[in-house]
Structures are given as C-alpha cells and as structure tokens.
Design an enzyme around this catalytic site. Structure first.
Site, short mmCIF file in Angstrom:
data_model
loop_
_atom_site.label_atom_id
_atom_site.label_comp_id
_atom_site.label_asym_id
_atom_site.label_seq_id
_atom_site.Cartn_x
_atom_site.Cartn_y
_atom_site.Cartn_z
N LYS A 127 0.83 -1.21 0.00
CA LYS A 127 0.00 0.00 0.00
C LYS A 127 0.86 1.25 0.00
O LYS A 127 0.65 2.17 -0.78
CB LYS A 127 -0.94 0.00 1.21
CG LYS A 127 -2.01 1.09 1.16
CD LYS A 127 -1.62 2.38 1.83
CE LYS A 127 -1.68 2.26 3.33
NZ LYS A 127 -1.49 3.58 4.01
N ASP A 145 -5.88 0.46 0.74
CA ASP A 145 -5.87 0.53 2.19
C ASP A 145 -7.20 -0.03 2.70
O ASP A 145 -7.97 -0.63 1.95
CB ASP A 145 -5.65 1.97 2.67
CG ASP A 145 -6.73 2.92 2.17
OD1 ASP A 145 -7.72 2.44 1.56
OD2 ASP A 145 -6.60 4.13 2.38
#
Length: 219
Positions: A127, A145
């Site tokens: 991420k 996320d």
C-alpha cells in the site's frame, strides 16, 4: 490469474460512474508539490492515523529537517518529537531515519520508482509503495488501504478477503485511466460516507448499484 469468484459483475460504464460521482463530491488531493521522498515519509507517517495528523506531523518534520541528509543525521528522539502527532511516533521515527539512511547508502539518495524496490525498505508494504508510485511519481498504481478494500467489497466490485487480493482484482477489472484517482477518492468516501460503522446510506450516490445496501434491503 484472478479467480472469477473474486470479481464482481460491474460493467466499465458502472465503474466510470463511480469515479465520476466521487469526483463530484470530493476534491481529489494531489501531492505534485512534494518530492517522492517527502511522499514516502508522509505515507510512513500516515499508517494508522488520520490525514490531518499526518499533515501536521509531516509539516513539522520538514520545517526542521528539509532534506534526506538532514533527516538521516537527525537524532531519532528529535524526529519522534516532531512527528508525535502521527501516533506510534517512536516506531515511525526509527523507520524514517532508517529508510533515509538506506536510501542514501544504497540508492544514492534517490527514491526507487518500482514496487519491487520500494517494498525492500523497512516499514514499506504494497500500500505504501503504491502510494509513492501514485503520488510521488504519478505512475499508474492502485494503493489498497482499509477504505479501498472495504468499499470495493461493499459495492461488489470485488469479493476478496485480503487487500492484496483486492489490488489484484482491481488492476484487472479497472481501466488504467481510473487507477490514479481511485485511492484518494475512495479514502475520502470511506471517511465521510461509507464509514466502517454506520455507513451513511442516505448520502451515498451508489445505493442502486451497491451490493451491501441491496442485500440489506432484501432482508
């Protein structure tokens, strides 16, 4: 290869509709005035904290230490003091200092622009790496996320259990032109409307196509 069971049944027109509607509600944030290094440090600070805390901690840090060299040479205790507002400040300060030194020693002070190299850095997962690619280099990537993972599953874009699976499916089903704005818009949507608890259905423009909403309505 992505399993068919992990994909939703959305058409490209419906995917475009989602992005277009989110852009009507939220102003897409960009970090074009920040260097890839500043974006990397900001993203490390953003882990498990709110955006406003991240912004304040990032601003404080770079108001005192303006370059990678200065951060690498700074006492970790001083870094921790400056980034305290971001939470978990002792851990984050150590990572920031360590990452800065690795970049100087192993990358000639240049932030790598591939996910394979970025995830070699301590505290940098997929991420964070994807955020650096999107916001630091304006490269096509999809940072997933908790918000992107949750919303994609609620809508029915994907049927996945892990963020990594969500990223894999989204990369296959979403045209690249939608990749760059996706994370920022969905994060804002998840913070303000499609919340983890008590999503604001009355404010949501997607109730007619949302898998979660329509399954609840049918009960």
């Amino acid at each position: 290869m992505v399993k068919e069971s992990m994909k939703g049944n959305f058409t490209e027109e419906e995917m475009k509709f989602i992005i277009d509607e989110l852009e009507k509600i939220f102003v897409r944030r960009t970090f074009e005035d920040q260097t890839p290094y500043e974006v990397l440090i900001r993203t490390i600070l953003s882990q498990r904290t709110r955006d406003e805390n991240t912004d304040k901690a990032t601003e404080k840090l770079f108001s005192v230490y303006k370059t990678m060299d200065e951060v690498a040479e700074a006492p970790v205790e001083k870094i921790a003091e400056l980034v305290k507002q971001a939470g978990f400040y002792n851990v984050k300060a150590g990572r920031i200092k360590e990452v800065s030194n690795i970049l100087l020693d192993e990358y000639d002070g240049i932030v790598p622009d591939t996910i394979e190299e970025l995830i070699k850095l301590p505290g940098v997962g997929r991420k964070t790496a994807n955020c650096v690619l999107v916001f630091g280099f304006q490269e096509d990537a999809i940072p997933v996320d908790v918000h992107v993972h949750r919303i994609s599953n609620r809508l029915g874009l994907v049927h996945t259990k892990e963020p990594e699976e969500t990223e894999e499916v989204l990369r296959e089903i979403l045209p690249k032109e939608y990749w760059l704005p996706l994370n920022d818009l969905m994060v804002q949507f998840g913070q303000n409307i499609c919340k983890p608890i008590n999503p604001q259905h009355m404010e949501c423009p997607f109730t007619n196509i949302c898998e979660l909403y329509n399954s609840e309505e049918s009960i």
